[in-house]
Enzyme design. Structure first.
Site, PDB file in Angstrom:
ATOM      1  N   ASP A 186      -1.744 -13.131   5.317  1.00  0.00           N
ATOM      2  CA  ASP A 186      -1.464 -13.166   6.753  1.00  0.00           C
ATOM      3  C   ASP A 186      -2.720 -12.808   7.542  1.00  0.00           C
ATOM      4  O   ASP A 186      -3.614 -12.118   7.036  1.00  0.00           O
ATOM      5  CB  ASP A 186      -0.362 -12.160   7.102  1.00  0.00           C
ATOM      6  CG  ASP A 186       0.982 -12.554   6.510  1.00  0.00           C
ATOM      7  OD1 ASP A 186       1.207 -13.762   6.317  1.00  0.00           O
ATOM      8  OD2 ASP A 186       1.794 -11.643   6.254  1.00  0.00           O
ATOM      9  N   TYR A 235      -1.525  -4.538  -4.094  1.00  0.00           N
ATOM     10  CA  TYR A 235      -1.744  -4.375  -2.661  1.00  0.00           C
ATOM     11  C   TYR A 235      -1.847  -2.894  -2.305  1.00  0.00           C
ATOM     12  O   TYR A 235      -1.156  -2.050  -2.896  1.00  0.00           O
ATOM     13  CB  TYR A 235      -0.588  -4.964  -1.849  1.00  0.00           C
ATOM     14  CG  TYR A 235      -0.443  -6.462  -1.948  1.00  0.00           C
ATOM     15  CD1 TYR A 235      -1.094  -7.312  -1.057  1.00  0.00           C
ATOM     16  CD2 TYR A 235       0.370  -7.031  -2.918  1.00  0.00           C
ATOM     17  CE1 TYR A 235      -0.948  -8.686  -1.138  1.00  0.00           C
ATOM     18  CE2 TYR A 235       0.525  -8.407  -3.011  1.00  0.00           C
ATOM     19  CZ  TYR A 235      -0.140  -9.225  -2.119  1.00  0.00           C
ATOM     20  OH  TYR A 235       0.007 -10.585  -2.212  1.00  0.00           O
ATOM     21  N   ASP A 252       6.079  -6.650  10.538  1.00  0.00           N
ATOM     22  CA  ASP A 252       4.717  -6.122  10.527  1.00  0.00           C
ATOM     23  C   ASP A 252       4.269  -5.812  11.947  1.00  0.00           C
ATOM     24  O   ASP A 252       5.020  -6.003  12.912  1.00  0.00           O
ATOM     25  CB  ASP A 252       3.748  -7.074   9.814  1.00  0.00           C
ATOM     26  CG  ASP A 252       3.585  -8.413  10.516  1.00  0.00           C
ATOM     27  OD1 ASP A 252       3.893  -8.522  11.721  1.00  0.00           O
ATOM     28  OD2 ASP A 252       3.129  -9.370   9.859  1.00  0.00           O
ATOM     29  N   ARG A 271       5.839  -6.900   3.320  1.00  0.00           N
ATOM     30  CA  ARG A 271       6.534  -6.676   4.596  1.00  0.00           C
ATOM     31  C   ARG A 271       8.029  -6.450   4.379  1.00  0.00           C
ATOM     32  O   ARG A 271       8.649  -5.632   5.062  1.00  0.00           O
ATOM     33  CB  ARG A 271       6.334  -7.875   5.518  1.00  0.00           C
ATOM     34  CG  ARG A 271       4.966  -7.973   6.138  1.00  0.00           C
ATOM     35  CD  ARG A 271       4.866  -9.205   7.018  1.00  0.00           C
ATOM     36  NE  ARG A 271       4.959 -10.442   6.246  1.00  0.00           N
ATOM     37  CZ  ARG A 271       5.247 -11.631   6.767  1.00  0.00           C
ATOM     38  NH1 ARG A 271       5.512 -11.729   8.054  1.00  0.00           N
ATOM     39  NH2 ARG A 271       5.273 -12.709   6.009  1.00  0.00           N
TER      40      ARG A 271
END
Length: 299
Positions: free
Chosen positions: A38, A66, A80, A182
């Site tokens: 993203d 992550y 988010d 997310r």
């Protein structure tokens, strides 16, 4: 013959923007990537250049790591920080024990509904396009695996629009391809009854590739180009073949009775010159090419 480039994507740009930069820097249009990040996210983006784009399909499904920050106490419509706030709840009462207990059901093999603002296609259109057009989006749950969901730092501040407390969690997540961090933030906040969303996301690993070895977007032209043989070998394992076997594979012939020469279902066939012939797969007791590199590209 092209190769693979590791890039550390900065925030505020799309993965397509990075691909466009790479096309200009490397002087070729034939560039793709193995998994979108993203715009708000940073970290490892793997680019395939020229003939090595054929290898991206074997990279995109690898496990990933992550580093993220989850804010508990505020929910957004995109799950988010880029989305609009939809609810706020004072999270001051949350304890570390309660947070840990809520994380436990979100680890292991889980069923996860992806975020509405995602790149998943619904009726041929991206979910995020439908959501931005004001259309209702219903995405099906999918099975994913979260092998690690660790909180490395926890802090409580007064930062919500209503003046209530929020809890920010810095986390590290190891997960299968297709997992939405997310959605983990959203589901953790919902489980705790306070809402949650992602405020930072950084991808640090894809399979054997680490962001520590990645180049900045400004240094793509000088970045090392990993050869198809090195990349395919590290991802799938190597099968050393003779010159005759390499020729047979390139001509579509099977390697009879050779299935026991590879430990898994697929492997990278490497010729005596160290070039990637292609990807072979088991067919009964034999091995057969699932993908061949053009012969003129392997010399």
């Amino acid at each position: 013959m092209g190769g693979i480039v590791l890039v550390d994507k900065p925030g505020g740009v799309t993965s397509h923007d990075v691909v466009a930069r790479a096309r200009r820097a490397l002087g070729t249009r034939k560039i793709g990537h193995a998994g979108t990040l993203d715009p708000m996210a940073t970290g490892l983006l793997i680019l395939g250049v020229d003939e090595a784009t054929r290898l991206l399909t074997y990279i995109v499904g690898l496990d990933k790591t992550y580093e993220a920050t989850i804010r508990l106490g505020v929910a957004t419509d995109s799950d988010d920080a880029d989305g609009a706030i939809t609810a706020t709840t004072d999270a001051a009462h949350l304890t570390s024990a309660a947070i840990a207990a809520a994380i436990t059901p979100l680890t292991g093999r889980i069923s996860q509904v992806p975020s509405t603002v995602s790149a998943i296609k619904v009726g041929g259109r991206r979910a995020y396009d439908l959501a931005r057009a004001g259309e209702e989006v219903e995405l099906k749950a999918r099975d994913v695996t979260v092998s690690r969901f660790d909180v490395v730092r926890e802090r409580t501040t007064t930062a919500s629009p209503t003046g209530g407390a929020v809890v920010d969690l810095d986390v590290v997540v190891d997960c299968s391809s297709g997992t939405y961090i997310r959605a983990l933030a959203r589901d953790l906040g919902a489980s705790l009854g306070v809402g949650g969303h992602l405020t930072a996301l950084r991808r640090t690993r894809i399979g054997p590739f680490d962001v520590a070895d990645a180049a900045s977007v400004d240094a793509i032209a000088e970045a090392p180009l990993r050869t198809p043989a090195a990349v395919a070998g590290s991802v799938l394992g190597r099968l050393e073949v003779t010159a005759d076997e390499a020729r047979d594979l390139r001509h579509g012939k099977r390697l009879a009775g050779a299935a026991d020469r590879i430990p898994g279902g697929t492997a990278a066939a490497i010729d005596p010159h160290g070039a990637l012939v292609g990807i072979v797969e088991r067919r009964g007791a034999d091995l057969k090419s699932a993908m061949n590199m053009p012969e003129e590209q392997t010399r």
